[in-house]
Design a protein around this motif. Structure first.
Motif, PDB file in Angstrom:
ATOM      1  N   ALA A  39      -4.545  -1.956   0.981  1.00  0.00           N
ATOM      2  CA  ALA A  39      -5.127  -1.115  -0.074  1.00  0.00           C
ATOM      3  C   ALA A  39      -6.636  -1.019   0.093  1.00  0.00           C
ATOM      4  O   ALA A  39      -7.220   0.054  -0.087  1.00  0.00           O
ATOM      5  N   GLN A  88      -0.341  -1.079  -8.718  1.00  0.00           N
ATOM      6  CA  GLN A  88      -1.469  -0.426  -8.078  1.00  0.00           C
ATOM      7  C   GLN A  88      -2.604  -1.412  -7.863  1.00  0.00           C
ATOM      8  O   GLN A  88      -2.570  -2.523  -8.374  1.00  0.00           O
ATOM      9  N   TYR A  89      -3.561  -0.982  -7.079  1.00  0.00           N
ATOM     10  CA  TYR A  89      -4.772  -1.754  -6.851  1.00  0.00           C
ATOM     11  C   TYR A  89      -5.952  -0.923  -7.324  1.00  0.00           C
ATOM     12  O   TYR A  89      -5.977   0.287  -7.113  1.00  0.00           O
ATOM     13  N   VAL A 139      -5.370   2.695  -5.715  1.00  0.00           N
ATOM     14  CA  VAL A 139      -4.438   2.800  -4.598  1.00  0.00           C
ATOM     15  C   VAL A 139      -3.046   2.447  -5.122  1.00  0.00           C
ATOM     16  O   VAL A 139      -2.842   1.355  -5.660  1.00  0.00           O
ATOM     17  N   GLY A 182       0.776   3.945  -1.170  1.00  0.00           N
ATOM     18  CA  GLY A 182      -0.550   3.927  -0.575  1.00  0.00           C
ATOM     19  C   GLY A 182      -1.406   5.128  -0.903  1.00  0.00           C
ATOM     20  O   GLY A 182      -2.464   5.318  -0.316  1.00  0.00           O
TER      21      GLY A 182
END
Length: 95
Positions: free
Chosen positions: A46, A67-68, A84, A89
């Motif tokens: 990420a 998510q990030y 991300v 992705g």
């Protein structure tokens, strides 16, 4: 006989304490595993995806459920918050 009872009780407690610790350690990995199953993308991947889309220095990466959130400082000094998706992705700028 009366002096032997407290000794037996203490012995039982001392013998079972390590077993309880082992049981607690075995319970935690499934929870961690369940969290990682929500994300197919690793934290490092990420970070790389965010940097490819928004070049700069990564300041912070927060892993959330699916998510990030990546904070990137660009060359001109602007800070960009990027999300991300942990499944596919997909990278997008957070408004």
């Amino acid at each position: 006989m009366m002096k032997l009872i407290p000794v037996l009780i203490c012995s039982c407690i001392l013998l079972t304490a390590p077993l309880l610790t082992i049981a607690n350690e075995k319970k935690e990995p499934p929870r961690q595993q369940a969290q990682s199953q929500n994300r197919a993308i690793s934290k490092e991947a990420a970070t790389q995806l965010a940097q490819q889309r928004y070049p700069g220095r990564v300041l912070k990466v927060n892993a959330e459920q699916r998510q990030y959130k990546v904070r990137v400082m660009q060359a001109d000094g602007r800070v960009v918050n990027v999300v991300v998706d942990g499944q596919n992705g997909r990278v997008k700028r957070e408004e």
